[in-house]
Design a protein around this motif. Structure first.
Motif, PDB file in Angstrom:
ATOM      1  N   TYR A  64      74.962 -27.102 -20.712  1.00 46.67           N
ATOM      2  CA  TYR A  64      73.539 -26.799 -20.857  1.00 46.67           C
ATOM      3  C   TYR A  64      73.044 -27.197 -22.238  1.00 46.67           C
ATOM      4  CZ  TYR A  64      73.552 -24.249 -16.470  1.00 46.67           C
ATOM      5  OH  TYR A  64      73.653 -23.920 -15.146  1.00 46.67           O
ATOM      6  N   ARG A  65      71.760 -27.525 -22.311  1.00 50.67           N
ATOM      7  CA  ARG A  65      71.126 -27.866 -23.574  1.00 50.67           C
ATOM      8  C   ARG A  65      71.107 -26.657 -24.503  1.00 50.67           C
ATOM      9  NH1 ARG A  65      67.643 -32.585 -23.577  1.00 50.67           N
ATOM     10  NH2 ARG A  65      66.770 -31.714 -25.482  1.00 50.67           N
ATOM     11  N   ARG A  66      70.974 -26.934 -25.776  1.00 52.80           N
ATOM     12  CA  ARG A  66      70.858 -25.857 -26.758  1.00 52.80           C
ATOM     13  C   ARG A  66      69.539 -25.125 -26.551  1.00 52.80           C
ATOM     14  NH1 ARG A  66      72.936 -25.615 -32.293  1.00 52.80           N
ATOM     15  NH2 ARG A  66      71.810 -23.999 -33.438  1.00 52.80           N
ATOM     16  N   ASP A  67      69.615 -23.816 -26.402  1.00 53.65           N
ATOM     17  CA  ASP A  67      68.451 -22.926 -26.296  1.00 53.65           C
ATOM     18  C   ASP A  67      67.608 -23.148 -25.039  1.00 53.65           C
ATOM     19  OD1 ASP A  67      69.145 -21.822 -28.751  1.00 53.65           O
ATOM     20  OD2 ASP A  67      67.882 -23.207 -29.879  1.00 53.65           O
ATOM     21  N   VAL A  68      68.077 -23.987 -24.109  1.00 49.20           N
ATOM     22  CA  VAL A  68      67.306 -24.257 -22.898  1.00 49.20           C
ATOM     23  C   VAL A  68      68.260 -24.295 -21.707  1.00 49.20           C
ATOM     24  CG1 VAL A  68      65.755 -25.858 -21.699  1.00 49.20           C
ATOM     25  CG2 VAL A  68      65.614 -25.621 -24.194  1.00 49.20           C
ATOM     26  N   HIS A  69      67.850 -23.698 -20.585  1.00 55.60           N
ATOM     27  CA  HIS A  69      68.698 -23.701 -19.390  1.00 55.60           C
ATOM     28  C   HIS A  69      68.447 -24.999 -18.619  1.00 55.60           C
ATOM     29  CE1 HIS A  69      71.365 -21.622 -16.620  1.00 55.60           C
ATOM     30  NE2 HIS A  69      70.612 -22.039 -15.625  1.00 55.60           N
ATOM     31  N   GLU A  70      68.906 -26.100 -19.207  1.00 53.39           N
ATOM     32  CA  GLU A  70      68.764 -27.420 -18.595  1.00 53.39           C
ATOM     33  C   GLU A  70      70.090 -28.149 -18.720  1.00 53.39           C
ATOM     34  OE1 GLU A  70      66.567 -31.658 -19.577  1.00 53.39           O
ATOM     35  OE2 GLU A  70      65.569 -29.804 -20.183  1.00 53.39           O
ATOM     36  N   LEU A  71      70.616 -28.619 -17.602  1.00 52.00           N
ATOM     37  CA  LEU A  71      71.951 -29.192 -17.591  1.00 52.00           C
ATOM     38  C   LEU A  71      71.930 -30.654 -18.032  1.00 52.00           C
ATOM     39  CD1 LEU A  71      74.824 -28.225 -16.838  1.00 52.00           C
ATOM     40  CD2 LEU A  71      74.470 -29.252 -14.584  1.00 52.00           C
ATOM     41  N   ILE A  72      72.852 -31.000 -18.944  1.00 54.25           N
ATOM     42  CA  ILE A  72      73.027 -32.375 -19.395  1.00 54.25           C
ATOM     43  C   ILE A  72      74.236 -32.957 -18.678  1.00 54.25           C
ATOM     44  CG2 ILE A  72      73.514 -33.863 -21.386  1.00 54.25           C
ATOM     45  CD1 ILE A  72      72.287 -31.688 -23.139  1.00 54.25           C
ATOM     46  N   ASP A  73      74.093 -34.122 -18.116  1.00 50.71           N
ATOM     47  CA  ASP A  73      75.193 -34.796 -17.429  1.00 50.71           C
ATOM     48  C   ASP A  73      76.139 -35.382 -18.482  1.00 50.71           C
ATOM     49  OD1 ASP A  73      76.331 -35.504 -14.933  1.00 50.71           O
ATOM     50  OD2 ASP A  73      75.693 -37.582 -15.220  1.00 50.71           O
ATOM     51  N   VAL A  74      77.380 -34.913 -18.517  1.00 50.17           N
ATOM     52  CA  VAL A  74      78.338 -35.281 -19.557  1.00 50.17           C
ATOM     53  C   VAL A  74      79.527 -35.997 -18.933  1.00 50.17           C
ATOM     54  CG1 VAL A  74      79.927 -34.390 -21.308  1.00 50.17           C
ATOM     55  CG2 VAL A  74      77.640 -33.390 -21.058  1.00 50.17           C
ATOM     56  N   GLU A  75      79.792 -37.216 -19.397  1.00 47.93           N
ATOM     57  CA  GLU A  75      80.920 -37.981 -18.898  1.00 47.93           C
ATOM     58  C   GLU A  75      82.187 -37.763 -19.708  1.00 47.93           C
ATOM     59  OE1 GLU A  75      79.823 -42.065 -18.744  1.00 47.93           O
ATOM     60  OE2 GLU A  75      78.315 -41.786 -17.171  1.00 47.93           O
ATOM     61  N   HIS A  76      82.025 -37.450 -20.990  1.00 48.68           N
ATOM     62  CA  HIS A  76      83.171 -37.318 -21.888  1.00 48.68           C
ATOM     63  C   HIS A  76      82.810 -36.353 -23.005  1.00 48.68           C
ATOM     64  CE1 HIS A  76      86.774 -38.696 -24.127  1.00 48.68           C
ATOM     65  NE2 HIS A  76      86.029 -38.548 -25.197  1.00 48.68           N
ATOM     66  N   CYS A  77      83.732 -35.449 -23.353  1.00 48.91           N
ATOM     67  CA  CYS A  77      83.500 -34.478 -24.426  1.00 48.91           C
ATOM     68  C   CYS A  77      84.453 -34.782 -25.583  1.00 48.91           C
ATOM     69  CB  CYS A  77      83.722 -33.061 -23.919  1.00 48.91           C
ATOM     70  SG  CYS A  77      83.527 -31.797 -25.210  1.00 48.91           S
ATOM     71  N   PRO A  78      83.950 -35.255 -26.723  1.00 48.52           N
ATOM     72  CA  PRO A  78      84.830 -35.667 -27.825  1.00 48.52           C
ATOM     73  C   PRO A  78      85.678 -34.558 -28.422  1.00 48.52           C
ATOM     74  CG  PRO A  78      82.650 -36.633 -28.092  1.00 48.52           C
ATOM     75  CD  PRO A  78      82.542 -35.622 -26.997  1.00 48.52           C
ATOM     76  N   ILE A  79      85.260 -33.294 -28.303  1.00 53.56           N
ATOM     77  CA  ILE A  79      86.090 -32.227 -28.883  1.00 53.56           C
ATOM     78  C   ILE A  79      87.155 -31.726 -27.904  1.00 53.56           C
ATOM     79  CG2 ILE A  79      84.281 -31.509 -30.496  1.00 53.56           C
ATOM     80  CD1 ILE A  79      83.837 -29.033 -28.731  1.00 53.56           C
ATOM     81  N   ALA A  80      87.109 -32.203 -26.670  1.00 53.64           N
ATOM     82  CA  ALA A  80      88.106 -31.806 -25.672  1.00 53.64           C
ATOM     83  C   ALA A  80      89.332 -32.709 -25.743  1.00 53.64           C
ATOM     84  CB  ALA A  80      87.508 -31.856 -24.274  1.00 53.64           C
ATOM     85  N   ALA A  81      90.493 -32.140 -25.403  1.00 55.02           N
ATOM     86  CA  ALA A  81      91.744 -32.890 -25.395  1.00 55.02           C
ATOM     87  C   ALA A  81      91.695 -33.983 -24.325  1.00 55.02           C
ATOM     88  CB  ALA A  81      92.909 -31.945 -25.127  1.00 55.02           C
ATOM     89  N   PRO A  82      92.487 -35.052 -24.492  1.00 51.29           N
ATOM     90  CA  PRO A  82      92.489 -36.138 -23.494  1.00 51.29           C
ATOM     91  C   PRO A  82      92.753 -35.650 -22.075  1.00 51.29           C
ATOM     92  CG  PRO A  82      93.670 -36.816 -25.463  1.00 51.29           C
ATOM     93  CD  PRO A  82      93.352 -35.357 -25.643  1.00 51.29           C
ATOM     94  N   GLU A  83      93.673 -34.699 -21.912  1.00 49.13           N
ATOM     95  CA  GLU A  83      93.981 -34.192 -20.569  1.00 49.13           C
ATOM     96  C   GLU A  83      92.783 -33.484 -19.949  1.00 49.13           C
ATOM     97  OE1 GLU A  83      97.716 -33.584 -23.170  1.00 49.13           O
ATOM     98  OE2 GLU A  83      95.531 -33.483 -23.384  1.00 49.13           O
ATOM     99  N   VAL A  84      91.991 -32.817 -20.793  1.00 47.31           N
ATOM    100  CA  VAL A  84      90.803 -32.126 -20.301  1.00 47.31           C
ATOM    101  C   VAL A  84      89.739 -33.136 -19.893  1.00 47.31           C
ATOM    102  CG1 VAL A  84      88.960 -30.526 -20.929  1.00 47.31           C
ATOM    103  CG2 VAL A  84      91.303 -30.089 -21.675  1.00 47.31           C
ATOM    104  N   ASN A  85      89.577 -34.189 -20.683  1.00 45.41           N
ATOM    105  CA  ASN A  85      88.608 -35.224 -20.312  1.00 45.41           C
ATOM    106  C   ASN A  85      89.025 -35.969 -19.053  1.00 45.41           C
ATOM    107  OD1 ASN A  85      86.253 -35.388 -22.104  1.00 45.41           O
ATOM    108  ND2 ASN A  85      87.761 -35.627 -23.742  1.00 45.41           N
ATOM    109  N   GLN A  86      90.332 -36.110 -18.838  1.00 49.82           N
ATOM    110  CA  GLN A  86      90.799 -36.715 -17.597  1.00 49.82           C
ATOM    111  C   GLN A  86      90.442 -35.823 -16.411  1.00 49.82           C
ATOM    112  OE1 GLN A  86      92.076 -39.701 -16.942  1.00 49.82           O
ATOM    113  NE2 GLN A  86      92.133 -39.159 -14.765  1.00 49.82           N
ATOM    114  N   ALA A  87      90.586 -34.515 -16.593  1.00 43.95           N
ATOM    115  CA  ALA A  87      90.210 -33.572 -15.538  1.00 43.95           C
ATOM    116  C   ALA A  87      88.703 -33.606 -15.284  1.00 43.95           C
ATOM    117  CB  ALA A  87      90.644 -32.160 -15.918  1.00 43.95           C
ATOM    118  N   LEU A  88      87.920 -33.819 -16.339  1.00 42.19           N
ATOM    119  CA  LEU A  88      86.475 -33.940 -16.183  1.00 42.19           C
ATOM    120  C   LEU A  88      86.120 -35.188 -15.377  1.00 42.19           C
ATOM    121  CD1 LEU A  88      83.551 -33.144 -16.801  1.00 42.19           C
ATOM    122  CD2 LEU A  88      83.778 -34.303 -19.016  1.00 42.19           C
ATOM    123  N   THR A  89      86.787 -36.286 -15.673  1.00 40.46           N
ATOM    124  CA  THR A  89      86.556 -37.526 -14.922  1.00 40.46           C
ATOM    125  C   THR A  89      86.867 -37.333 -13.443  1.00 40.46           C
ATOM    126  OG1 THR A  89      87.048 -38.887 -16.871  1.00 40.46           O
ATOM    127  CG2 THR A  89      87.229 -39.943 -14.713  1.00 40.46           C
TER     128      THR A  89
END
Length: 352
Positions: free
Chosen positions: A137-162
């Protein structure tokens, strides 16, 4: 929205820069102390206002280019626009300010312990699916952002996201993990969690008979320290976490599912406080009045307070001063790029 130019004086806990106009404090995200910025007031109260950043007019040398394309829209990270060394300085100052202003404490704060990884450290994330979008969700707003990759997440977590995104999941919440295991609370940054455990281990004395670990989860501290005590007692409200801790408990380990207010008092009643240590690791709301009172009634020789909120830590330490002396406070960066701060406070009983 009213436009206002501001000089940013500081960065408050929570991540927003602090400026002033017409005698009123204005909070502005994604800014750095020393910067001159153009803003638009988005919300105005009697004593303060909030604004959005329109432009940086005079840039700090501590500003850097965020690695995440969603930064500034996503509600997860607050500090990617700062160089990492400066993030640490900001967090250290926030702990110092909280202890001094809220707790009226002058104990020197130790140098903040950095995370081994600035990015790619999160071993789990929770994303949301809604209407074909998967992300945060966006900061301070209940609006969802479509995220393909999260740079602070571990590679295994981003693979699970994919993989999750490829399945076009039903609307809902999804926790993605780097490894399987019980669905109980666990530290999110493995490297920083190890540093945290080492700090706590160093602060506890040798030769004590009893360790009481309140808000113990599935035994993160308790199990690591069990061999150093004749008896260890872990207290946790989450029954699944307690069941997980009990699965491989040693003969000297006891885990209690219950309320800390009641169980801390029970665990400490009648024991030799001079050979007893305690750890408390409460949620961001800090210790309840009941738990504070239990510790005041039974001042153990050594108390280690692990906090994720400098403000509630300072509040609690101010109360605990009646029976304890604060020896040190050590901030730790468990969540780089975000406004979150861990802090370990080391106290000893005034009776010893």
């Amino acid at each position: 929205m009213r436009p206002v130019e501001l000089q940013i004086e500081d960065v408050a806990f929570g991540g927003k820069g602090v400026g002033r106009t017409e005698g009123k404090v204005v909070f502005v995200p994604y800014t750095i102390a020393g910067e001159r910025v153009a803003t638009r007031i988005t919300r105005e109260k009697k004593q303060f206002a909030e604004a959005e950043l329109a432009a940086v007019l005079e840039e700090s040398p501590e500003r850097t280019t965020p690695k995440c394309p969603y930064f500034g829209r996503c509600g997860g990270c607050s500090y990617q626009h700062m160089k990492y060394k400066h993030q640490l300085q900001v967090k250290q100052k926030q702990v110092e300010n909280a202890l001094r202003r809220i707790g009226r404490l002058n104990t020197p704060v130790q140098t903040i312990v950095s995370s081994p990884q600035e990015y790619g450290y999160r071993n789990r994330i929770t994303v949301h699916a809604d209407g074909g979008r998967v992300g945060y969700y966006r900061r301070d707003v209940h609006e969802l952002i479509d995220v393909e990759h999260c740079p602070i997440a571990a590679p295994e977590v981003n693979q699970a996201l994919t993989e999750l995104r490829s399945r076009a999941p039903r609307d809902g919440h999804y926790t993605l993990r780097a490894r399987s295991g019980p669905r109980v609370f666990a530290q999110t940054n493995d490297g920083a969690a190890e540093a945290l455990a080492q700090i706590v281990e160093r602060l506890l004395p040798t030769g004590h008979h009893l360790l009481v670990d309140a808000y113990c989860g599935s035994g993160f501290f308790t199990k690591r320290l069990a061999a150093r005590f004749e008896r260890v007692v872990g207290i946790e409200w989450d029954r699944l976490a307690v069941a997980t801790a009990e699965q491989n408990a040693g003969a000297n380990e006891t885990y209690i599912a219950g309320d800390a207010d009641l169980e801390v008092n029970r665990a400490l009643a009648g024991v030799d406080l001079g050979t007893t240590s305690a750890i408390v690791d409460p949620p961001a709301t800090g210790l309840s009045a009941g738990t504070r009172n239990a510790l005041l009634e039974h001042p153990v020789h050594t108390l280690v307070y692990v906090s994720c909120n400098p403000a509630t830590l300072a509040r609690d330490l101010a109360v605990l001063q009646a029976q304890f002396t604060l020896l040190s406070a050590t901030p730790l960066d468990m969540f780089p790029q975000t406004a979150e701060i861990e802090c370990v406070a080391h106290l000893c009983s005034k009776a010893d």
